[in-house]
Write an enzyme that holds these catalytic residues in place. Structure first.
Site, PDB file in Angstrom:
ATOM      1  N   SER A 149       0.869  -1.185   0.000  1.00  0.00           N
ATOM      2  CA  SER A 149       0.000   0.000   0.000  1.00  0.00           C
ATOM      3  C   SER A 149       0.898   1.225   0.000  1.00  0.00           C
ATOM      4  O   SER A 149       2.078   1.147   0.373  1.00  0.00           O
ATOM      5  CB  SER A 149      -0.852   0.010   1.277  1.00  0.00           C
ATOM      6  OG  SER A 149      -1.472   1.270   1.448  1.00  0.00           O
ATOM      7  N   TYR A 162      -2.800  -1.562  10.428  1.00  0.00           N
ATOM      8  CA  TYR A 162      -2.712  -1.602   8.959  1.00  0.00           C
ATOM      9  C   TYR A 162      -1.386  -0.976   8.518  1.00  0.00           C
ATOM     10  O   TYR A 162      -0.647  -1.554   7.710  1.00  0.00           O
ATOM     11  CB  TYR A 162      -3.898  -0.839   8.348  1.00  0.00           C
ATOM     12  CG  TYR A 162      -3.994  -0.951   6.837  1.00  0.00           C
ATOM     13  CD1 TYR A 162      -4.546  -2.078   6.239  1.00  0.00           C
ATOM     14  CD2 TYR A 162      -3.538   0.075   6.008  1.00  0.00           C
ATOM     15  CE1 TYR A 162      -4.635  -2.189   4.849  1.00  0.00           C
ATOM     16  CE2 TYR A 162      -3.624  -0.023   4.623  1.00  0.00           C
ATOM     17  CZ  TYR A 162      -4.177  -1.159   4.051  1.00  0.00           C
ATOM     18  OH  TYR A 162      -4.266  -1.259   2.684  1.00  0.00           O
TER      19      TYR A 162
HETATM   20  P1  NAD Z   1     -11.080  -6.382  -0.666  1.00  0.00           P
HETATM   21  O1  NAD Z   1     -11.695  -6.225   0.671  1.00  0.00           O
HETATM   22  O2  NAD Z   1     -11.941  -6.575  -1.834  1.00  0.00           O
HETATM   23  O3  NAD Z   1     -10.002  -7.557  -0.667  1.00  0.00           O
HETATM   24  C1  NAD Z   1      -9.435  -8.112   0.473  1.00  0.00           C
HETATM   25  C2  NAD Z   1      -9.483  -9.612   0.292  1.00  0.00           C
HETATM   26  O4  NAD Z   1      -8.816 -10.234   1.401  1.00  0.00           O
HETATM   27  C3  NAD Z   1     -10.925 -10.129   0.274  1.00  0.00           C
HETATM   28  O5  NAD Z   1     -11.112 -10.965  -0.838  1.00  0.00           O
HETATM   29  C4  NAD Z   1     -11.039 -10.903   1.572  1.00  0.00           C
HETATM   30  O6  NAD Z   1     -11.901 -12.021   1.503  1.00  0.00           O
HETATM   31  C5  NAD Z   1      -9.596 -11.349   1.760  1.00  0.00           C
HETATM   32  N1  NAD Z   1      -9.343 -11.719   3.149  1.00  0.00           N
HETATM   33  C6  NAD Z   1      -9.684 -11.051   4.276  1.00  0.00           C
HETATM   34  N2  NAD Z   1      -9.355 -11.766   5.363  1.00  0.00           N
HETATM   35  C7  NAD Z   1      -8.797 -12.911   4.909  1.00  0.00           C
HETATM   36  C8  NAD Z   1      -8.261 -14.050   5.530  1.00  0.00           C
HETATM   37  N3  NAD Z   1      -8.236 -14.152   6.861  1.00  0.00           N
HETATM   38  N4  NAD Z   1      -7.780 -15.064   4.762  1.00  0.00           N
HETATM   39  C9  NAD Z   1      -7.802 -14.974   3.412  1.00  0.00           C
HETATM   40  N5  NAD Z   1      -8.284 -13.911   2.763  1.00  0.00           N
HETATM   41  C10 NAD Z   1      -8.780 -12.884   3.501  1.00  0.00           C
HETATM   42  O7  NAD Z   1     -10.188  -5.070  -0.853  1.00  0.00           O
HETATM   43  P2  NAD Z   1      -8.963  -4.803  -1.852  1.00  0.00           P
HETATM   44  O8  NAD Z   1      -8.855  -3.331  -1.946  1.00  0.00           O
HETATM   45  O9  NAD Z   1      -9.073  -5.589  -3.089  1.00  0.00           O
HETATM   46  O10 NAD Z   1      -7.719  -5.302  -0.987  1.00  0.00           O
HETATM   47  C11 NAD Z   1      -6.753  -6.214  -1.466  1.00  0.00           C
HETATM   48  C12 NAD Z   1      -5.385  -5.797  -0.968  1.00  0.00           C
HETATM   49  O11 NAD Z   1      -5.050  -4.535  -1.527  1.00  0.00           O
HETATM   50  C13 NAD Z   1      -5.271  -5.643   0.555  1.00  0.00           C
HETATM   51  O12 NAD Z   1      -4.077  -6.231   1.011  1.00  0.00           O
HETATM   52  C14 NAD Z   1      -5.236  -4.141   0.730  1.00  0.00           C
HETATM   53  O13 NAD Z   1      -4.540  -3.751   1.895  1.00  0.00           O
HETATM   54  C15 NAD Z   1      -4.508  -3.717  -0.532  1.00  0.00           C
HETATM   55  N6  NAD Z   1      -4.705  -2.311  -0.859  1.00  0.00           N
HETATM   56  C16 NAD Z   1      -5.914  -1.840  -1.263  1.00  0.00           C
HETATM   57  C17 NAD Z   1      -6.051  -0.491  -1.552  1.00  0.00           C
HETATM   58  C18 NAD Z   1      -7.349   0.104  -1.996  1.00  0.00           C
HETATM   59  O14 NAD Z   1      -7.449   1.334  -2.051  1.00  0.00           O
HETATM   60  N7  NAD Z   1      -8.356  -0.670  -2.327  1.00  0.00           N
HETATM   61  C19 NAD Z   1      -4.952   0.378  -1.422  1.00  0.00           C
HETATM   62  C20 NAD Z   1      -3.741  -0.142  -1.005  1.00  0.00           C
HETATM   63  C21 NAD Z   1      -3.619  -1.480  -0.727  1.00  0.00           C
END
Ligand code: NAD
Length: 268
Positions: A149, A162
């Protein structure tokens, strides 16, 4: 030529958001994909169908499977790797994508919430990396790409676990990259900015809140999961064969100190 032809890839947390986009993009680029989900097998099955359709449309013959596991649970991770290796035969790429967050003032944060976020985001990513590396060492190499991130380097008040997890992910990426560089194993990370996914439900459908978020982004808009998946595809592919230990920020300029766009600090 598709970027990921013949590669076998495990993507954690791939039933939604960025993980879903990675599964679809990778299948389109010729990879067989193992779609890990924590809860919601139905959503994972829907992603599997979309990945198969994308591959078919691109003329790629790939396998797509779904595999349940909580990445905070070591026994479930081991079982997931056994299932994936059984079904796909071997693994070329691990994508550590699973991640959670929860707002709380740090003085009010519960120990249970702190532990849960660290266990999913950082400990889980390490345990998956460890399983992958054990396999990669036996077969002469492999690739890990972590979903970090911008908060790898930018503090995020009220989200301290986080922030710690993503800061730790930077050092984990660099340390594993250095430790295994001479074993044919590359380890990199992608650092997304504000991306339109379920994790950001608080603002994506509220025009006022979204406008506020986007006003801080130099490029003036949030990113899409597909824009992030494309960076993962590059880092997972042989096109990035000489890159290891790096985080590529895909954030519309968020990491460029946007407050310095005007020279306020020099009085002009
Ligand atoms: P999202 O909530 O759609 O995805 C998160 C995924 O992690 C989900 O599919 C969820 O089921 C899975 N998850 C949660 N707990 C879990 C567990 N215990 N075991 C296995 N899987 C688990 O949101 P996203 O934005 O797609 O996030 C994906 C990644 O991207 C994350 O690591 C997040 O920190 C990172 N990220 C997202 C953003 C953003 O703005 N969306 C920015 C920076 C980083």
């Amino acid at each position: 030529m598709p970027k990921l032809s013949g590669k076998n890839v495990l993507i954690t947390g791939a039933s939604s958001g960025i993980g879903e986009a990675i599964a679809i993009k990778f299948a389109e680029e010729g990879a067989s994909v193992a779609i890990n989900y924590h809860s919601g097998k139905d959503r994972a099955e829907a992603v599997k169908t979309k990945a198969q359709q994308a591959a078919q449309k691109a003329g790629q013959k790939v396998k797509a499977i779904t595999v349940g596991a909580d990445v905070a649970d070591e026994a479930q991770i081991k079982k997931m790797f056994q299932e994936v290796l059984h079904d796909l035969g071997s693994l070329d790429v691990l994508i550590n994508n699973s991640g959670i967050q929860k707002p709380a003032s740090s003085h009010e944060l519960s120990t249970a919430d702190f532990d849960r976020i660290m266990n999913v985001n950082l400990r889980g990513a390490f345990l998956c990396a460890r399983e992958a590396i054990r396999h990669f060492l036996n077969r002469g190499g492999g690739v890990i790409v972590n979903n970090s991130s911008v908060h790898e380097i930018i503090p995020k008040p009220k989200y301290v676990p986080y922030s710690i997890s993503k800061g730790g992910m930077e050092n984990m990426t660099k340390t594993l990259a250095l430790e295994y560089a001479d074993k044919g194993i590359r380890v990199n990370a992608v650092g997304p900015g504000a991306i339109v996914t379920p994790i950001n439900m608080a603002w994506i459908n509220d025009p006022k809140a979204r406008g506020e978020v986007e006003s801080h982004i130099p490029m003036g808009r949030a990113g899409t999961s597909e824009e992030i998946a494309a960076v993962f595809a590059f880092l997972a592919s042989d096109e990035s064969s000489y890159i290891t230990g790096q985080t590529i920020f895909a954030c519309g300029g968020l990491t460029l100190y946007p407050e310095f766009r005007v020279a306020w600090s020099s009085g002009e």
